[in-house]
Design an enzyme around this catalytic site. Structure first.
Site, mmCIF file in Angstrom:
data_model
loop_
_atom_site.group_PDB
_atom_site.id
_atom_site.type_symbol
_atom_site.label_atom_id
_atom_site.label_comp_id
_atom_site.label_asym_id
_atom_site.label_seq_id
_atom_site.Cartn_x
_atom_site.Cartn_y
_atom_site.Cartn_z
ATOM 1 N N HIS A 143 -10.007 1.758 0.790
ATOM 2 C CA HIS A 143 -9.526 3.131 1.028
ATOM 3 C C HIS A 143 -10.689 4.115 1.086
ATOM 4 O O HIS A 143 -10.674 5.063 1.858
ATOM 5 C CB HIS A 143 -8.544 3.576 -0.069
ATOM 6 C CG HIS A 143 -7.123 3.123 0.148
ATOM 7 N ND1 HIS A 143 -6.399 3.403 1.287
ATOM 8 C CD2 HIS A 143 -6.294 2.408 -0.639
ATOM 9 C CE1 HIS A 143 -5.189 2.891 1.196
ATOM 10 N NE2 HIS A 143 -5.095 2.272 0.029
ATOM 11 N N CYS A 197 0.849 -1.183 0.000
ATOM 12 C CA CYS A 197 0.000 0.000 0.000
ATOM 13 C C CYS A 197 0.892 1.243 0.000
ATOM 14 O O CYS A 197 1.795 1.359 0.831
ATOM 15 C CB CYS A 197 -0.910 0.014 1.224
ATOM 16 S SG CYS A 197 -2.037 1.437 1.223
ATOM 17 N N HIS A 219 -8.974 -3.598 -2.657
ATOM 18 C CA HIS A 219 -8.019 -2.808 -1.864
ATOM 19 C C HIS A 219 -8.367 -1.325 -1.936
ATOM 20 O O HIS A 219 -8.421 -0.631 -0.925
ATOM 21 C CB HIS A 219 -6.594 -3.049 -2.402
ATOM 22 C CG HIS A 219 -5.527 -2.241 -1.730
ATOM 23 N ND1 HIS A 219 -4.569 -2.796 -0.917
ATOM 24 C CD2 HIS A 219 -5.264 -0.914 -1.760
ATOM 25 C CE1 HIS A 219 -3.778 -1.829 -0.473
ATOM 26 N NE2 HIS A 219 -4.174 -0.674 -0.981
ATOM 27 N N GLU A 220 -8.676 -0.847 -3.148
ATOM 28 C CA GLU A 220 -8.981 0.593 -3.323
ATOM 29 C C GLU A 220 -10.322 0.935 -2.693
ATOM 30 O O GLU A 220 -10.477 1.998 -2.093
ATOM 31 C CB GLU A 220 -8.980 0.978 -4.810
ATOM 32 C CG GLU A 220 -7.706 0.663 -5.585
ATOM 33 C CD GLU A 220 -6.447 1.185 -4.921
ATOM 34 O OE1 GLU A 220 -5.363 0.674 -5.217
ATOM 35 O OE2 GLU A 220 -6.538 2.105 -4.069
HETATM 36 O O1 K2U Z 1 -1.930 1.821 -2.002
HETATM 37 C C1 K2U Z 1 -2.532 1.515 -3.042
HETATM 38 O O2 K2U Z 1 -3.766 1.529 -3.114
HETATM 39 C C2 K2U Z 1 -1.701 1.020 -4.233
HETATM 40 C C3 K2U Z 1 -1.497 -0.468 -4.112
HETATM 41 C C4 K2U Z 1 -2.487 -1.203 -4.951
HETATM 42 C C5 K2U Z 1 -2.425 -2.688 -4.693
HETATM 43 C C6 K2U Z 1 -3.391 -3.274 -3.916
HETATM 44 C C7 K2U Z 1 -3.422 -4.623 -3.716
HETATM 45 C C8 K2U Z 1 -2.468 -5.448 -4.253
HETATM 46 C C9 K2U Z 1 -1.462 -4.895 -5.001
HETATM 47 C C10 K2U Z 1 -1.445 -3.513 -5.223
HETATM 48 C C11 K2U Z 1 -0.109 -0.951 -4.518
HETATM 49 O O3 K2U Z 1 0.581 -1.258 -3.375
HETATM 50 S S1 K2U Z 1 0.952 -0.040 -5.443
HETATM 51 C C12 K2U Z 1 2.519 -0.962 -5.211
HETATM 52 C C13 K2U Z 1 2.466 -2.362 -5.801
HETATM 53 C C14 K2U Z 1 2.698 -2.513 -7.166
HETATM 54 C C15 K2U Z 1 2.614 -3.774 -7.757
HETATM 55 C C16 K2U Z 1 2.285 -4.896 -7.008
HETATM 56 C C17 K2U Z 1 2.034 -4.745 -5.640
HETATM 57 C C18 K2U Z 1 2.130 -3.489 -5.054
HETATM 58 ZN ZN ZN Z 2 -3.445 1.133 -0.498
#
Ligand code: K2U
Ligand code: ZN
Length: 156
Positions: A145, A99, A141-142
């Site tokens: 948020h 995240c 995940h989003e």
């Molecule tokens: O903080 C965020 O919402 C961005 C997240 C989105 C995400 C959620 C769940 C699973 C993977 C990503 C990411 O952490 S952005 C960094 C990242 C990039 C590729 C793979 C995993 C994490």
């Molecule tokens: Zn996040």
């Protein structure tokens, strides 16, 4: 195009329930551009408006193959306004999540394998569809948020 600072653990904006978007105006377009630029700069695969301090129900899903999910689809970033999770599969899958607002943490989180989602685009048109796998994971995940939930709250 401007980027914005990313709110990190402890910033109250991350723990609020974001407000529905009602104005599909130029301000929404500008916000989306800032959100997109910030996500790209941070090499994210998703980002939600509260993460740049804006408590509005809007996020971007931008799956791409990455070291943790090498078979993740490469997709055009999707801007999702007022997203709704209509239903989710009864099967759940554990997966590593990072995240941008919880720097340096990688936590194993259970998510629906697939979900039926509904959202609006920047013109206010309503869409719905079934999302699978890593794309479904990012959506969930989003959406957390937008409801003031970060990875830390998800595991406790
Ligand atoms: O903080 C965020 O919402 C961005 C997240 C989105 C995400 C959620 C769940 C699973 C993977 C990503 C990411 O952490 S952005 C960094 C990242 C990039 C590729 C793979 C995993 C994490
Ligand atoms: Zn996040």
């Amino acid at each position: 195009i401007q980027t914005a600072p990313i709110a990190i653990t402890g910033d109250p904006v991350l723990y609020q329930k974001a407000a529905p978007v009602i104005a599909f105006d130029v301000a929404l377009h500008n916000l989306t551009q800032t959100l997109m630029a910030t996500m790209l700069q941070a090499r994210g695969v998703g980002i939600a408006a509260p993460q740049i301090g804006v408590s509005q129900r809007l996020f971007i899903v931008a799956s791409r193959p990455n070291e943790r999910y090498p078979d993740a689809p490469l997709m055009e970033p999707m801007v999702m306004v007022n997203p709704v999770l209509l239903s989710g599969s009864s099967e759940w899958e554990l997966g590593e999540e990072g995240c941008l607002s919880v720097p340096g943490k990688r936590l194993s989180i259970a998510r629906h394998l697939w979900i039926d989602a509904q959202w609006q685009d920047l013109q206010g048109n309503t869409h719905s569809g079934r999302l699978h796998g890593f794309v479904a994971r990012i959506f969930q995940h989003e959406l957390d948020h937008l409801d003031g939930i970060t990875l830390i709250e998800r595991i406790t």
